[in-house]
Design an enzyme around this catalytic site. Sequence first.
Site, PDB file in Angstrom:
ATOM      1  N   TYR A   1      -0.917  -0.267  15.182  1.00  2.99           N
ATOM      2  CA  TYR A   1      -1.698  -0.495  13.993  1.00  2.99           C
ATOM      3  C   TYR A   1      -1.227   0.445  12.786  1.00  2.99           C
ATOM      4  CZ  TYR A   1      -5.471  -1.428  10.739  1.00  2.99           C
ATOM      5  OH  TYR A   1      -6.230  -1.769   9.763  1.00  2.99           O
TER       6      TYR A   1
ATOM      7  N   LYS B   1      -3.761  -3.598   7.834  1.00  7.58           N
ATOM      8  CA  LYS B   1      -3.966  -5.080   7.875  1.00  7.58           C
ATOM      9  C   LYS B   1      -2.860  -5.383   6.702  1.00  7.58           C
ATOM     10  CE  LYS B   1      -6.484  -6.996  10.696  1.00  7.58           C
ATOM     11  NZ  LYS B   1      -5.940  -7.937  11.990  1.00  7.58           N
TER      12      LYS B   1
ATOM     13  N   ASP C   1       0.773  -1.257  -0.053  1.00 12.41           N
ATOM     14  CA  ASP C   1       0.048  -0.080   0.017  1.00 12.41           C
ATOM     15  C   ASP C   1       0.965   1.279   0.002  1.00 12.41           C
ATOM     16  OD1 ASP C   1      -1.626   1.847   0.734  1.00 12.41           O
ATOM     17  OD2 ASP C   1      -2.840   0.990   2.221  1.00 12.41           O
TER      18      ASP C   1
HETATM   19  C1  F6R Z   1      -7.873  -0.949   7.104  1.00 14.42           C
HETATM   20  C2  F6R Z   1      -7.890   0.210   6.540  1.00 14.42           C
HETATM   21  C3  F6R Z   1      -8.941   1.188   6.843  1.00 14.42           C
HETATM   22  C4  F6R Z   1      -8.502   2.392   7.825  1.00 14.42           C
HETATM   23  C5  F6R Z   1      -9.673   3.410   8.188  1.00 14.42           C
HETATM   24  C6  F6R Z   1      -9.044   4.618   8.960  1.00 14.42           C
HETATM   25  O1  F6R Z   1      -7.072  -1.733   6.844  1.00 14.42           O
HETATM   26  O2  F6R Z   1      -6.951   0.709   5.892  1.00 14.42           O
HETATM   27  O3  F6R Z   1     -10.191   0.725   7.460  1.00 14.42           O
HETATM   28  O4  F6R Z   1      -7.929   1.898   9.273  1.00 14.42           O
HETATM   29  O5  F6R Z   1     -10.152   4.067   6.948  1.00 14.42           O
HETATM   30  O6  F6R Z   1      -7.927   5.127   8.506  1.00 14.42           O
HETATM   31  P1  F6R Z   1      -7.046   6.412   9.144  1.00 14.42           P
HETATM   32  O7  F6R Z   1      -6.744   6.006  10.641  1.00 14.42           O
HETATM   33  O8  F6R Z   1      -6.184   6.488   8.096  1.00 14.42           O
HETATM   34  O9  F6R Z   1      -8.300   7.541   8.902  1.00 14.42           O
HETATM   35 MG    MG Z   2      -4.193   2.027   2.854  1.00 14.37          MG
HETATM   36 MG    MG Z   3      -5.063  -2.443   1.684  1.00 13.50          MG
END
Ligand code: F6R
Ligand code: MG
Ligand code: MG
Length: 373
Positions: free
Chosen positions: A230, A233, A13
């Site tokens: 975190y 994933k 990513d």
């Molecule tokens: C799961 C993922 C998304 C983010 C969510 C919050 O792997 O990438 O569900 O965890 O959109 O993202 P932030 O913290 O970047 O606003």
């Molecule tokens: Mg992402």
């Molecule tokens: Mg992804």
Amino acid sequence: MAGKTTISLIKCDVGSLAGHHVVPKPLLEIGEKNLERAKENGIINSYYVFNVGDDLELLMVHERGESNSDVHQLAWDTFQEAAKKAMELKLYGAGQDLLKNAFSGNIRGLGPGVAEMEIDERKSDPIIIFAADKTSAGGFNLPLFRIFADPMNTAGLVIDPSMAGGFKFEVMDAKESQSIVLKCPEEMYELIALIGTVERYIVSRVWRARDELICASSSVSRLSLIAGKYVGKDDPVMMVRAQHGLPAVGEILVPFMHSYLVAGWMRGSHWGPLMPVGIKDARCTLFDGPPRIVALGFQVADGKITSDDEGKPMIADLFDDPAFDLARRETMQYASMLRRMGEFEPARLSVESMEYTTLPQILEKLKDRFKPV
Ligand code: F6R
Ligand code: MG
Ligand code: MG
């Protein structure tokens, strides 16, 4: 190693459009440009660039073996360049999975996910690669079990004498950094006892027992264990060989006739139904999902992906098919049931799995307000 062919699927990513939704064209074009140049320079023999949700996926076929530093460097440099572009465009989460600064010969452990397999090409070698977004490698445990060990899934285990000796599974213990090999059918119950714990025990390789032929390889990484918090994933990839004494393509795809629950989805903290989709639908929307999985089929011959008369690799988008409409419908039924439960378990992952989310911060904040009872 001379005469052997290696298939490398490396993903990362590097940033995405409209939140963690999809890799936009300018980043895919960086992948195309770099891999085309690497092909001209003889580092790889053929390639295919695609995305699943916010993950940029580089499929490369070459003769340099697994963990080859030139191939890994190529992927690393490509992800760096794409992340730089994502930063310039102010895309979301630019460089998200690039967790370390220095590359020292192997991309494993630096953030990107890797599935690789070095094979002696058979007369004809069909391969299926799988790539998923908003989940982690344990999400492949169930289909890998079904494909290589479940006689109710894979008719060949019962009918084809060349499969009768069964298959061996390498299982990684992601928590203790150790692995074990278990053989089916003899150790089927022990295998299920482990790999049913999808967040900890992850199938990393499968071999045909009678001759140790490599049949499957998956990416096993824990971004959170690398980053200590975190950061998304792991959004896993895997590859499976098919036919002629191995499960048929149809036996490899049939576990996806029904949706099933995987860990991931919104903020990597929920159980979500896995939706098999064609590349055109490989993007995450609802509650940042539902988690998607793509399956691409191709043939490997003479160290390359078999290509058409224009030299373009021939790739079959296997889930882009009405045969998977039922699983897609089930996905939305399960999604609606789970989302009605909001943040209550079992819709949300258990507390152990939430170790690397924001939950520990909340517990830390509240810790002095707990009174003994
Ligand atoms: C799961 C993922 C998304 C983010 C969510 C919050 O792997 O990438 O569900 O965890 O959109 O993202 P932030 O913290 O970047 O606003
Ligand atoms: Mg992402
Ligand atoms: Mg992804």
